[in-house]
Design a protein around this motif. Structure first.
Motif, short mmCIF file in Angstrom:
data_model
loop_
_atom_site.label_atom_id
_atom_site.label_comp_id
_atom_site.label_asym_id
_atom_site.label_seq_id
_atom_site.Cartn_x
_atom_site.Cartn_y
_atom_site.Cartn_z
N ALA A 30 7.95 -4.00 20.57
CA ALA A 30 6.69 -4.05 19.84
C ALA A 30 5.77 -2.94 20.34
O ALA A 30 5.91 -2.46 21.47
CB ALA A 30 6.02 -5.41 20.03
N TYR B 143 1.93 -10.46 23.75
CA TYR B 143 1.30 -10.84 22.47
C TYR B 143 0.82 -12.29 22.50
O TYR B 143 -0.28 -12.59 22.01
CB TYR B 143 2.26 -10.65 21.30
CG TYR B 143 1.59 -11.05 20.00
CD1 TYR B 143 0.68 -10.21 19.38
CD2 TYR B 143 1.82 -12.30 19.42
CE1 TYR B 143 0.01 -10.58 18.23
CE2 TYR B 143 1.16 -12.68 18.26
CZ TYR B 143 0.26 -11.81 17.68
OH TYR B 143 -0.41 -12.20 16.54
N GLU C 235 5.37 -5.21 15.30
CA GLU C 235 6.61 -5.75 15.86
C GLU C 235 7.82 -5.07 15.25
O GLU C 235 7.90 -4.88 14.03
CB GLU C 235 6.66 -7.26 15.62
CG GLU C 235 7.83 -7.95 16.30
CD GLU C 235 7.73 -9.47 16.21
OE1 GLU C 235 8.75 -10.11 15.91
OE2 GLU C 235 6.62 -10.00 16.43
N TYR D 235 1.76 -5.57 10.05
CA TYR D 235 1.08 -5.40 11.34
C TYR D 235 -0.04 -6.42 11.45
O TYR D 235 -0.41 -7.09 10.46
CB TYR D 235 0.53 -3.98 11.49
CG TYR D 235 -0.59 -3.60 10.55
CD1 TYR D 235 -1.93 -3.71 10.94
CD2 TYR D 235 -0.33 -3.11 9.28
CE1 TYR D 235 -2.96 -3.34 10.09
CE2 TYR D 235 -1.34 -2.73 8.41
CZ TYR D 235 -2.66 -2.85 8.83
OH TYR D 235 -3.67 -2.49 7.97
N TYR E 34 -1.08 -4.72 16.62
CA TYR E 34 0.23 -5.16 17.07
C TYR E 34 1.23 -4.90 15.95
O TYR E 34 1.05 -5.35 14.82
CB TYR E 34 0.20 -6.64 17.43
CG TYR E 34 1.56 -7.24 17.74
CD1 TYR E 34 2.18 -6.99 18.95
CD2 TYR E 34 2.23 -8.04 16.81
CE1 TYR E 34 3.43 -7.54 19.25
CE2 TYR E 34 3.47 -8.59 17.10
CZ TYR E 34 4.06 -8.33 18.32
OH TYR E 34 5.29 -8.87 18.60
N TYR F 247 1.66 -1.88 20.96
CA TYR F 247 0.29 -2.36 21.11
C TYR F 247 -0.60 -1.12 21.11
O TYR F 247 -0.54 -0.29 22.02
CB TYR F 247 0.12 -3.12 22.43
CG TYR F 247 0.97 -4.37 22.54
CD1 TYR F 247 0.46 -5.62 22.22
CD2 TYR F 247 2.29 -4.30 23.00
CE1 TYR F 247 1.23 -6.76 22.32
CE2 TYR F 247 3.07 -5.44 23.10
CZ TYR F 247 2.53 -6.67 22.77
OH TYR F 247 3.31 -7.80 22.88
N GLU G 78 -2.86 -13.37 21.67
CA GLU G 78 -3.08 -14.26 20.54
C GLU G 78 -3.95 -15.44 20.95
O GLU G 78 -4.87 -15.85 20.21
CB GLU G 78 -1.74 -14.76 20.01
CG GLU G 78 -1.81 -15.69 18.83
CD GLU G 78 -0.43 -16.15 18.39
OE1 GLU G 78 0.07 -15.65 17.36
OE2 GLU G 78 0.17 -17.01 19.08
#
Length: 290
Positions: free
Chosen positions: A248, A106, A243, A226, A241, A250, A110
């Motif tokens: 998590a 992530y 969590e 989300y 994504y 994807y 990000e």
């Protein structure tokens, strides 16, 4: 070829490189099985390479480029340089002792994102949290954590926030449930500071913030918090994504993206428009101070 390698982590770069290799293989009319044979591996390994799910060895990429007929030296060197960059750990690698393994991907994504859309119903979005708020969140339900570990976790999260202030900043569009803003995580003083920060951040050109008030009643996002990440590179599909406590999800399948995007759009329509956010936050802050 991507120009954003300096802002992307290895996960994003592997996906980008894999996309290049997939297009070259298809253009050359070569099967995954034959490509796997060329690099002393399997068809499934080539598939995972093309999807960016495994690391890529420079030797394998060089052999595949030769197999695919890529003889332009400049193009070969750019792709090999991308391979080397994709094997370099992100800046957050030094926080590996306090970073869950499933969160590495992530952070890579990000950093590579152009737009992050967030729905939150328990915490202020991580990219908008203040240090004192972060400290309080870190210690929730974890008992006594050594002060040094707490500060390393704070440094990790505040380091992530640089994506909002870099020369080509990420744009964040967040819808936050009113309960998030009325729950005094860290105490009243920390929450007032957090609200002040959100008031300031809501005026940033790359931050759009909406509050979902209690009086709206029920709304579309019944499944919980989300994020949706969008990237400038064509080889990086939009990604959802989600969590969990110790893992998590994807999601990048089109049907999932369509459903979560439609839900996000419904949330943005149901919540008061962004130009009312400052007043909403100011009124909540006054309640804490009264």
């Amino acid at each position: 070829m991507t120009e954003s390698g300096a802002q992307s982590g290895p996960t994003a770069l592997r996906i980008i490189l894999g996309g290049h290799l997939r297009r070259m293989r298809v253009a050359a009319g070569i099967s995954r099985s034959d490509a796997g044979w060329e690099i002393r591996s399997s068809e499934s390994k080539v598939s995972r390479m093309e999807l960016g799910r495994v690391g890529l060895k420079e030797r394998d990429v060089r052999d595949l480029l030769t197999l695919y007929g890529v003889d332009d030296e400049e193009e070969r060197e750019r792709l090999l340089a991308l391979t080397r960059e994709a094997n370099n750990p992100g800046w957050w690698h030094r926080y590996g002792d306090v970073l869950p393994s499933w969160f590495h991907s992530y952070l890579d994504l990000e950093a590579a994102a152009q737009l992050i859309r967030v729905y939150e119903l328990q915490f202020v979005p991580g990219l908008l949290q203040t240090p004192d708020y972060i400290r309080a969140v870190i210690q929730l339900g974890r008992g006594l954590i050594p002060a040094e570990e707490v500060e390393r976790r704070v440094a990790l999260r505040t380091g992530r926030q640089s994506v909002l202030t870099r020369p080509d900043p990420v744009r964040i569009w967040a819808v936050v449930d009113e309960a998030v803003l009325r729950r005094p995580i860290g105490g009243v003083k920390a929450m007032v500071q957090q609200l002040d920060h959100l008031i300031d951040a809501s005026q940033y050109p790359n931050v759009t913030l909406q509050v979902m008030p209690f009086n709206v009643g029920g709304h579309a996002a019944t499944g919980g918090a989300y994020s949706i990440l969008r990237f400038p590179e064509q080889d990086l599909p939009d990604m959802v994504y989600i969590e969990h406590l110790s893992s998590a999800l994807y999601l990048d399948k089109l049907e999932d993206l369509d459903q979560y995007t439609a839900t996000m759009e419904a949330l943005c329509v149901a919540a008061p428009p962004p130009n009312r956010t400052r007043d909403i936050l100011t009124n909540i802050k006054k309640d804490f101070e009264s």
